[in-house]
Design a protein around this motif. Structure first.
Motif, PDB file in Angstrom:
ATOM      1  N   THR A  64      53.318  22.103  35.559  1.00 50.89           N
ATOM      2  CA  THR A  64      53.809  23.095  36.438  1.00 50.89           C
ATOM      3  C   THR A  64      53.275  24.485  36.128  1.00 50.89           C
ATOM      4  O   THR A  64      53.334  25.434  36.746  1.00 50.89           O
ATOM      5  N   VAL A 116      44.951  19.203  41.344  1.00 49.90           N
ATOM      6  CA  VAL A 116      46.450  20.168  41.659  1.00 49.90           C
ATOM      7  C   VAL A 116      47.419  19.494  41.912  1.00 49.90           C
ATOM      8  O   VAL A 116      48.538  19.822  40.977  1.00 49.90           O
ATOM      9  N   VAL A 117      47.557  18.082  42.144  1.00 51.72           N
ATOM     10  CA  VAL A 117      48.876  17.557  42.015  1.00 51.72           C
ATOM     11  C   VAL A 117      49.245  16.891  40.607  1.00 51.72           C
ATOM     12  O   VAL A 117      50.334  16.472  40.446  1.00 51.72           O
ATOM     13  N   PRO A 121      52.744  33.230  39.904  1.00 57.10           N
ATOM     14  CA  PRO A 121      52.198  33.238  40.783  1.00 57.10           C
ATOM     15  C   PRO A 121      50.776  34.243  40.790  1.00 57.10           C
ATOM     16  O   PRO A 121      51.177  35.183  39.717  1.00 57.10           O
ATOM     17  N   PHE A 139      51.221  27.048  37.957  1.00 54.47           N
ATOM     18  CA  PHE A 139      51.842  27.406  39.406  1.00 54.47           C
ATOM     19  C   PHE A 139      52.921  28.256  39.039  1.00 54.47           C
ATOM     20  O   PHE A 139      53.554  28.743  40.015  1.00 54.47           O
ATOM     21  N   SER A 140      53.452  28.270  37.713  1.00 50.74           N
ATOM     22  CA  SER A 140      54.925  28.786  37.951  1.00 50.74           C
ATOM     23  C   SER A 140      54.866  30.289  37.831  1.00 50.74           C
ATOM     24  O   SER A 140      55.756  30.717  38.032  1.00 50.74           O
ATOM     25  N   ILE A 151      42.018  18.073  44.730  1.00 51.59           N
ATOM     26  CA  ILE A 151      43.464  17.331  45.316  1.00 51.59           C
ATOM     27  C   ILE A 151      44.059  17.056  43.970  1.00 51.59           C
ATOM     28  O   ILE A 151      45.051  17.426  43.641  1.00 51.59           O
TER      29      ILE A 151
END
Lengths: 267, 267, 267, 267
Positions: A261, A256-257, A267, A264-265, A253
């Motif tokens: 970016t 992920v956080v 997909p 994830f930018s 986790i």
């Protein structure tokens, strides 16, 4: 630093043997997962609900055991002090001195701890707002030490209940120090139990995950090989056998956080 | 199902044009991320803080706009009703009927909504415990409908503040229905503002992430292309431009927490 | 006993002169109203919000001043201690030793205070339920002393606010010890203020009246001849000039609620 | 006016016979004590915890019974409405229309009630701050009616508990309307009970006394000749046989707190 870290160990030092056994297991988890761990155990539970509860071996014997943990496992160690007079002796062994939540406004305790030069972990009182930590921080800094961690451990929510306000993590991070989430004590029902604090162990893992997702830098959890027979905080203690899996989830986790970016930018 | 879903849209229908514009963007995010979305907008804000606040276009005009959203974007739609007499008309357009938190104990409203056969999203009152939802669920089921979702939207915490208790997600999941976390209203400061609810938008994303980590099946967020000028709940509204990135993060957290132990067993 | 009593004085000893001046006035009010008074002043505010706040003259100088108050006015005196090592010296002067609310779970402090044989006034923590006082009482009794008073001083209610739960008075009276209501600290907004606790003086008198009506045996109020310039807790401090009138009202309410049914049975 | 008044009656209309029996007793207490009473009973409990709970006779039958109470005893009557459509019919019988606490933000309900010209008793929501009542008041006034009363009935305090904040009485009096304290519902444990609200009757009298001492203008209490078998809110219902004594005590406290300083200036 950017990486997650953990504060792990039993609530109280029950015996040298058990403490070392837990420490070895915790060290193994740290090594296998790559997540740094600070070993935690109290030498004296100075504010147990009942006068009949087990308090621990006391400061001298307790620090001796923690020194052995440190020597044998190589883990840094953390424990809590209750009066200013304990600060110097504690600092000879401990890497991190913890200020208990109930005592987070005791000026002399903060000053004495600060003067040792050790890292200070201030637990936010159950009666305090995240913003109130500003004053505790300033007290520590006024004595010349700015190596500080802040811990959220739940806030009073009606009687005999605590709620873990995830906004507190976000707010306290604004002070610029690492913020730890104590998943064990946030799962406590203080005073709800026959002469001891109740709790609900099933909340520990989800709250720990939520806290990492909300941005906590560290997670504090009490672990025990037999929580149902732990001498302190058993109801909300996490089973040592389940620790490694949970640590891997928390670490994932965190990745992920904390990632930028980019990943994830698209997909 | 096992997958995350989202409830997204503006607080209130401000105009047909703006509603459709938001819906198109939300549909695009859904398509690009693969995360299913239910489009949400209120046709009447029947409990605004002030009598002077904008309430919306009313039921008939509002449902017409939502029907257009549905037709044009293919998204299912959700909105809230306030009196039993609205249930049947609402059910002709809505896929999900939402029971507002303040009204979650109004028996006739729950029964009327239930009888439509639509999915019912019951928002837990700010004054209710997770366990209290048992009675709301039984009311809905007593009228023959067991297509239910439960939403956590924060619980009263002193005056003019709400806290998002992540334990509530864990407890409500035990009822066996999908549990949604409303990250927008959990970031509200009710009554704190000059005649309207205050809020802090910076909590929305971290609370949404925390909720998914704690096990929430769905996330409810109000989104707007210009939150500072939104006609309702602007202070805690999420910017539409940032939506896609957040959805990808939420989806990644969901994957971590819902995956079996295998992927984590070998570091 | 069946009669109301009061605990009155400044928050902190600002100077010998001012302390004696307040004590003389308080003694006069006691004499003129017939209501017994215990004089209260802290010699060290060990948990001030900010490290820069005035803390008091320290234990030795403070106890000396309290001894003078006792000698000159004949009033019994009460003050608070913060670490076990202070208990014996304090007991040489004080008639009542007060355990601060934040420290109400510190076992060693309760035990050390108990062993002095003085009356112990335990302030219920802002984080505690009335029922939790059972354990504090047992700690004191376990050290051989059962001369106990319990004080309600407000309970955490969201952030930076306290609420005075009048049910707490009713519940704590069931333990069989006198119950005091602290009208000053129940009117506090902890942490809300620039580096010091806020408060609202206008609540002090109504809350004191309510507490007596609800059955409190004693009322604790901080009084000062110039609250706006008091060095501690000024915002919720009561003006010395208004004291006598309020004491008469409290006494009249006490008479109403403690009288048998006879006087009211015939209208 | 300067005098205390009471709102008294059963939670719900159980039957015409029982309602009239309670009303006659309440009227007798009013006559013998000289304290004005408004008779209260609900015709429909629209938000019972469980769908299986008794709700009452419904609006038409209920208003008929309240009309008989009014005719036979001469007492003014108050009851609560739940949707705007009930306002006009209710106004034909009721002297005071009550807005339930859960519905205190429903704008249309407030407006419809206001337009009847009857006195409006707004119960403050369990989720609201005293200051929030400003907006409810403005809604009522916007529809042309400024005959308003405000009622404190406890505020959410953790889960399944309410606390009666006496500061709320003081703050709401600043709006310039009579403030009522609801001693029955402030003694409730919402949701705590098997499918119905729990409560503790022993708090009703002390809280009522405390509220009058704090300045409440009116006291709301549900009374029943057999509280243990009442069909609604029995656990916190006050026994009709004890009513007169309590009313005399409340009246005596009111005299103490509302009298000028003269009577107390000379001990």
């Amino acid at each position: 630093g950017p990486d997650l870290f953990l504060i792990l160990g039993p609530c109280v030092i029950e015996s040298e043997e058990l403490t070392l056994r837990i420490a070895r297991k915790v060290a193994a988890v740290s090594e296998e997962t790559g997540i740094p761990v600070i070993f935690k155990a109290s030498f004296d539970k100075a504010n147990r609900t009942s006068v009949h509860s087990y308090r621990g071996p006391g400061m001298d014997a307790g620090l001796e055991i923690l020194a052995k943990v440190k020597k044998e496992t190589g883990l840094p160690v953390i424990s809590d002090i209750h009066i200013p007079a304990q600060a110097d002796a504690a600092a000879e062994v401990l890497d991190v001195i913890q200020i208990p939540a109930f005592l987070s406004r005791q000026t002399d305790l903060l000053l004495a701890a600060s003067r040792t030069g050790r890292v200070i972990n201030i637990k936010k009182g159950q009666f305090q707002a995240p913003d109130d930590m500003e004053h505790a921080i300033k007290k520590v800094i006024s004595a010349g030490n700015s190596r500080i961690m802040l811990t959220e451990r739940g806030v009073s929510f009606g009687y005999q209940d605590l709620v873990a306000d995830m906004r507190s993590i976000i707010k306290m991070k604004r002070f610029g120090f690492p913020v730890v989430f104590d998943a064990t004590h946030s799962s406590q029902f203080p005073g709800k139990g026959a002469g001891r604090s109740g709790g609900d162990r099933s909340f520990v893992a989800p709250l720990a995950k939520a806290a990492v997702a909300a941005g906590a830098d560290g997670i504090f959890m009490e672990v025990h090989p037999d929580p149902d027979h732990a001498l302190c905080d058993g109801p909300n203690c996490y089973h040592l056998d389940h620790l490694q899996h949970l640590v891997l989830v928390l670490s994932a986790i965190r990745k992920v956080v904390s990632s930028g970016t980019e990943q994830f930018s698209e997909p």
